[in-house]
Design an enzyme around this catalytic site. Sequence first.
Site, mmCIF file in Angstrom:
data_model
loop_
_atom_site.group_PDB
_atom_site.id
_atom_site.type_symbol
_atom_site.label_atom_id
_atom_site.label_comp_id
_atom_site.label_asym_id
_atom_site.label_seq_id
_atom_site.Cartn_x
_atom_site.Cartn_y
_atom_site.Cartn_z
ATOM 1 C CE LYS A 113 -4.301 -1.489 2.149
ATOM 2 N NZ LYS A 113 -5.250 -1.221 3.228
ATOM 3 C CE LYS A 193 -5.117 -8.538 -1.638
ATOM 4 N NZ LYS A 193 -5.257 -8.101 -0.331
ATOM 5 C CE LYS A 196 -13.499 -4.147 0.505
ATOM 6 N NZ LYS A 196 -13.245 -3.982 1.923
HETATM 7 P P1 TYM Z 1 -10.723 -6.049 3.960
HETATM 8 O O1 TYM Z 1 -11.779 -5.006 4.161
HETATM 9 O O2 TYM Z 1 -9.664 -5.790 2.955
HETATM 10 O O3 TYM Z 1 -11.403 -7.412 3.564
HETATM 11 C C1 TYM Z 1 -12.445 -8.005 4.314
HETATM 12 C C2 TYM Z 1 -12.249 -9.516 4.353
HETATM 13 O O4 TYM Z 1 -12.219 -10.046 3.027
HETATM 14 C C3 TYM Z 1 -11.083 -10.886 2.859
HETATM 15 N N1 TYM Z 1 -10.622 -10.781 1.455
HETATM 16 C C4 TYM Z 1 -10.532 -11.817 0.609
HETATM 17 N N2 TYM Z 1 -10.785 -13.129 0.757
HETATM 18 C C5 TYM Z 1 -10.610 -13.938 -0.322
HETATM 19 N N3 TYM Z 1 -10.167 -13.489 -1.521
HETATM 20 C C6 TYM Z 1 -9.889 -12.183 -1.733
HETATM 21 N N4 TYM Z 1 -9.479 -11.755 -2.913
HETATM 22 C C7 TYM Z 1 -10.065 -11.285 -0.623
HETATM 23 N N5 TYM Z 1 -9.888 -9.945 -0.478
HETATM 24 C C8 TYM Z 1 -10.234 -9.658 0.804
HETATM 25 C C9 TYM Z 1 -10.051 -10.320 3.817
HETATM 26 O O5 TYM Z 1 -9.088 -11.285 4.146
HETATM 27 C C10 TYM Z 1 -10.922 -9.920 4.996
HETATM 28 O O6 TYM Z 1 -11.126 -11.019 5.853
HETATM 29 N N6 TYM Z 1 -7.513 -5.575 7.787
HETATM 30 C C11 TYM Z 1 -8.833 -6.092 7.403
HETATM 31 C C12 TYM Z 1 -9.964 -5.515 8.210
HETATM 32 C C13 TYM Z 1 -9.846 -5.650 9.691
HETATM 33 C C14 TYM Z 1 -9.991 -6.844 10.440
HETATM 34 C C15 TYM Z 1 -9.842 -6.439 11.810
HETATM 35 C C16 TYM Z 1 -10.221 -8.167 10.108
HETATM 36 C C17 TYM Z 1 -9.610 -4.640 10.571
HETATM 37 N N7 TYM Z 1 -9.622 -5.125 11.857
HETATM 38 C C18 TYM Z 1 -9.923 -7.395 12.831
HETATM 39 C C19 TYM Z 1 -10.304 -9.105 11.139
HETATM 40 C C20 TYM Z 1 -10.153 -8.720 12.484
HETATM 41 C C21 TYM Z 1 -9.073 -5.736 5.946
HETATM 42 O O7 TYM Z 1 -8.515 -4.813 5.418
HETATM 43 O O8 TYM Z 1 -10.068 -6.437 5.365
#
Ligand code: TYM
Length: 326
Positions: A113, A193, A196
Site C-alpha cells: 500500500k 488477488k 477493492k
Molecule cells: P478487507 O476489508 O480488505 O477485507 C475483508 C475480508 O475479506 C477478505 N478478502 C478476501 N478473501 C478472499 N479473496 C480475496 N481476494 C479477498 N480480499 C479480501 C479479507 O481477508 C478480509 O477477511 N484488515 C482487514 C480488516 C480488519 C480486520 C480487523 C479483520 C480490521 N480489523 C480485525 C479481522 C479482524 C481488511 O482490510 O479487510
Amino acid sequence: MERKTVFSGLQPTGNVHVGNYLGALRNWVALQEEYDCIYCVVDLHAITVPLDPASFNQDRIDAAKVLIAAGVDPERSLFYYQSQVPQHTELAWILGSITGTGQLNRMTQFKDKADRAGSNLGLYSYPVLMAADILLYRADAVPVGDDQKQHLELTRDLAERFNHRYGEEFPIPEPIIPETGARIMSLQDPTSKMSKSDENEESRILVLDDADVIRKRIKRAVTDSGSGIRLDWETKPGVSNLMEMLSLFSGMSMAEIEAEYGDSGYGTFKEVVAEAVIEDLAPIRRAYGELEDGEVARLMQRGALDARTRAEGFQQRVRRRVGLTG
Ligand code: TYM
C-alpha cells in the site's frame, strides 16, 4: 458452556466483492449459529488512504447494508462502526507501545500500500489497530481471508507479549481461514488477488452487481490459450479461479466440476459459472434493496452503544494491568 467469541472487520472502501464474500463474509454469517460474534465496519482503517469525506459516510452505510443483506444479523451479533467505540484506539496505543518497528517493517500489506498510496503513520500502525480490534473483546477466533494471515500472526504475538509483561489477559486468537475461497483471484490477472483497490473494475465482481454485469465480467475473465476445464493453478490460474468460484457458489466439488465440464469450451463454462454466481447473489441484492439507510444508521448506533458498554469493562482491566488506574 460459555460460547466462544468471534471478531472480524471489513473496510468500507469501494464495495464488497466476491473475494470478501467467499473468503470471509460467508463464514461470518455461518459462525453466528455457534459463537458470540462481533463484526465491525472498520472505518478508521479505511482512512489510512486518501478518501473523499463527502462520499465516505455513504460508503460506511453501504458497507453496513451489504453485510446485513448478506446475513450479518444485528439482533444476534454485535455490529457497529469502529470509530464509534474509542476503546479500539486506546488499546491500539497501548499495544503500539509493545510493538517493535522491525516487526511492522515486515508487514507485506503495508509495503504494497505504501508503494501505491504513499506512506503515513496510520498505514504503518494499521496492523496494531487491527490487533486491538481483536484483543479488545478477548476474541478466540477471527474469520478472515488468506491476506490477513500475517496480521493475525502479529496479533497473536502481541497478545503473548502483553500477557508476558503484564499478566495473563488475552486469549491467543485463532484465524478461521476457509480451505477454498481464502484467496479469490483477480478476473483480469489471475496471479494477483481480487482487490477493492484495483483500478480496473473488470478485475472484480461486486456482491451487488446485477446479472448483466456479472455475465460481462466473467465472459471477459482472463483464462489461457489452452483448452479443458482442469484445476491447475500453475498453468491454468484463470480457469482454476473460475472453478473455485463455481464450486463455492454451487456447492459442487472440484471432481464433480471436472467430470461435468472437463471437455467444455471456455465460453460455455463461463456461462455456467456466471449463472451460479448470479443465482447465489440475487437474494443479497434483493435484501439490500429493501433496507433503508435510516434504519441501518439506527441499528449501527444501537450496536455502538452495546459495544462501548462491553469494551469499557474489558478496557478497565487492561488499564489496571498497565498501571493506569485511578
Ligand atoms: P478487507 O476489508 O480488505 O477485507 C475483508 C475480508 O475479506 C477478505 N478478502 C478476501 N478473501 C478472499 N479473496 C480475496 N481476494 C479477498 N480480499 C479480501 C479479507 O481477508 C478480509 O477477511 N484488515 C482487514 C480488516 C480488519 C480486520 C480487523 C479483520 C480490521 N480489523 C480485525 C479481522 C479482524 C481488511 O482490510 O479487510
